[in-house]
Each structure stands twice: as structure tokens, then as C-alpha cells.
Design a protein around this motif. Sequence first.
Motif, PDB file in Angstrom:
ATOM      1  N   ARG A  84       0.825  -1.207   0.000  1.00 34.50           N
ATOM      2  CA  ARG A  84       0.000   0.000   0.000  1.00 34.50           C
ATOM      3  C   ARG A  84       0.865   1.265   0.000  1.00 34.50           C
ATOM      4  N   SER A  85       1.980   1.169  -0.714  1.00 31.78           N
ATOM      5  CA  SER A  85       2.938   2.266  -0.690  1.00 31.78           C
ATOM      6  C   SER A  85       2.374   3.549  -1.284  1.00 31.78           C
ATOM      7  N   ASP A  86       1.314   3.453  -2.076  1.00 32.41           N
ATOM      8  CA  ASP A  86       0.754   4.641  -2.696  1.00 32.41           C
ATOM      9  C   ASP A  86      -0.323   5.295  -1.851  1.00 32.41           C
ATOM     10  N   GLU A  87      -0.630   4.757  -0.665  1.00 32.43           N
ATOM     11  CA  GLU A  87      -1.654   5.324   0.203  1.00 32.43           C
ATOM     12  C   GLU A  87      -1.011   6.292   1.186  1.00 32.43           C
ATOM     13  N   ARG A  88      -1.620   7.429   1.380  1.00 32.16           N
ATOM     14  CA  ARG A  88      -1.087   8.422   2.309  1.00 32.16           C
ATOM     15  C   ARG A  88      -2.118   8.694   3.397  1.00 32.16           C
ATOM     16  N   PRO A  89      -1.799   8.362   4.660  1.00 31.57           N
ATOM     17  CA  PRO A  89      -2.746   8.646   5.738  1.00 31.57           C
ATOM     18  C   PRO A  89      -2.820  10.141   6.040  1.00 31.57           C
ATOM     19  N   GLU A  90      -4.021  10.673   6.049  1.00 29.97           N
ATOM     20  CA  GLU A  90      -4.252  12.080   6.385  1.00 29.97           C
ATOM     21  C   GLU A  90      -5.591  12.170   7.100  1.00 29.97           C
ATOM     22  N   GLY A  91      -5.620  12.801   8.236  1.00 31.18           N
ATOM     23  CA  GLY A  91      -6.874  12.962   8.947  1.00 31.18           C
ATOM     24  C   GLY A  91      -6.745  12.571  10.404  1.00 31.18           C
ATOM     25  N   THR A  92      -7.877  12.481  11.073  1.00 30.09           N
ATOM     26  CA  THR A  92      -7.919  12.211  12.502  1.00 30.09           C
ATOM     27  C   THR A  92      -8.239  10.745  12.761  1.00 30.09           C
ATOM     28  N   LEU A  93      -7.450  10.125  13.610  1.00 34.47           N
ATOM     29  CA  LEU A  93      -7.685   8.749  14.038  1.00 34.47           C
ATOM     30  C   LEU A  93      -8.316   8.782  15.421  1.00 34.47           C
ATOM     31  N   ARG A  94      -9.457   8.128  15.576  1.00 33.41           N
ATOM     32  CA  ARG A  94     -10.123   8.061  16.882  1.00 33.41           C
ATOM     33  C   ARG A  94      -9.660   6.797  17.605  1.00 33.41           C
ATOM     34  N   LEU A  95      -8.916   6.990  18.668  1.00 38.64           N
ATOM     35  CA  LEU A  95      -8.322   5.887  19.429  1.00 38.64           C
ATOM     36  C   LEU A  95      -9.062   5.727  20.745  1.00 38.64           C
ATOM     37  N   ALA A  96      -9.641   4.545  20.967  1.00 37.96           N
ATOM     38  CA  ALA A  96     -10.405   4.295  22.184  1.00 37.96           C
ATOM     39  C   ALA A  96      -9.627   3.375  23.121  1.00 37.96           C
ATOM     40  N   ALA A  97      -9.717   3.636  24.400  1.00 37.09           N
ATOM     41  CA  ALA A  97      -9.028   2.834  25.412  1.00 37.09           C
ATOM     42  C   ALA A  97      -9.856   2.843  26.689  1.00 37.09           C
TER      43      ALA A  97
END
Length: 296
Positions: A84-97
Motif C-alpha cells: 500500500r505504498s501509494d496510500e497516504r494517511p491524512e486525517g484524525t484517528l479516533r483511538l479508544a481505550a
Amino acid sequence: MDLRDIEIFLTLADELHFGRTAERLHVSPARVSQAISRQERRMGTTLFERTSRRVELTAVGARLRDDLRQGYELIQSGIAAASRSDERPEGTLRLAAMGVIGHELRPVIDAFTERHPGCAVERREFHFSDPFGALRDDESDVQVTWSPVREPDIVVGPRVLTEGRVLAVPAEHALAGEKAVSIEVLGDHTVLDLGPAVPGYWEEAMAPRRTPSGRPVLRGPVARTFHEVLTVVASGEAVTPLNAHVSRYYTHPGVVYVPILDVPDTEWVLVWLRERETPEIRAFVDAARELGSRAI
């Protein structure tokens, strides 16, 4: 040992059940048994003790699991990154704990945001009484929870944290003065119920319904939040096993934490919904894999 055999070995080391391992890997139980037997023959030693009632890692097997896991996760991370080298993560990740466990993930969060400046992490909290509801209701993207997790719609990612366990007892309880206890003592006391929304196997991993000798463990009041747990324990109505970090983060009048000697460490893993995997989730998981698991 080829990569598939390593995957079978590590999955069985997590599940400690041949049938569940086969189901999780979409192979037959015979395939799992053959792979483990082949590994044991090659090494000239026993990796798992099998009885009619349980499967357990031997000391050699436990060492092999720890040695192999990090390398396997790095291989998987490399394969995934290449695909997935052509995918760029951008945005907010919602992390629950659950509670303060989110704080213990700070190194992973920092590594993720430093590597991906266009991303941010929004922290959420969920309660153990509904362990997968936040994911399924789209209130979070990824969460950290104790293993095992056996939900067909949920992906189980890398282990990120490990820790021991304690027994929460009332301050006036007979066990409150002990330096440590055996999990067998649950057969002598009433233990908190985590509620109807909790999968039985998941609750069993923390608070078994039978002791190692087979004695039943009586369930008592239901607690749906951690503060309810502390209130009920302090009242003397029940005792309950908890993860050891509570003794550092939480004090409560009338509650004492006693280490439990003979239980496996809790393993905290990242999980997310299979159908909603995003570049941000994959990037966060990659960061966690590269950092590896940490004892807390």
C-alpha cells in the motif's frame, strides 16, 4: 520453519485451543496439529502441553513465542507497507481505550503523529461492560483491549502492552494483608459480574468462572464502569481481578490491591473493524508494530 508455520504457532500460543486457532486461520484443526507436531520434531522438544481439558505453552514454547513474535510482526508490517505504498494517511484517528491505558499508548501516538504530520489522534474512552460497542457504532476507529478477541468482524492487530494482575479486595478483607494470592482463592469469594454485553470468553480471560482446580466462582453484583467496581469492592460485596496498572493510577478508600501470582500476563492488543480499515489505522498499527510490545 516457514512463515505459515510461524503464524500457526503464534496463533495457537495466543488462543491455546486448536479449534479456535484453526477457525481464526481458516484451516483445519488437523493442519494446526500437523504443523505443531512437525515443529516439535524438528526442535526435539515439546512446545505445548496438551490434555483433554487444556493446552498450555511449555517454558521452551513461551520463549519461542516471545522470540518469534516481534520478527513476525515486522515481516507482516513490511509486506503490508509494500502493498500500500501509494496510500497516504491524512486525517484524525479516533483511538479508544479503557481509562488510563490510553496514556500508556503515548509512545505509539507520538511515533504515529511524528511520521504523519497530517494526522492527529483523538482519544476516546470505552467501558469494559461494552468492549466492542464503540467500534461497531462508529464512535472509534481503533482501540486497545485485552486479549483474546474472537469477533469475526474485528481484526486483531499487534500486542502493544503487557502487565500482571491484582485482586481488588475490601480493606478489611482477610486477604488484604497478603503479599500475594493465588487465583484459586476466587473459589472462596463472590466476584463481580461484568454485565450481559460482555462476551463470555473475554470475561473469562480476566475473571474465570472456575478456579484451576475446577471449583465454581460465584458471581455477584454487576459493575459497568471502573468506578462502580471500586465502589462495590469497597462495600464488601465482592472481590475482582484487575490489571496491575490500577494499583499505580487509582487509590480508593476501602480498596486494597493484592498481586495474583499464578495467572498469565494481560496482553493488550490493537483491534479495529475489518470493514472500516483506513490508511490512518494501518499507519498507526505499523507504528505500533515497529515499537513493539512494552511491559507496564
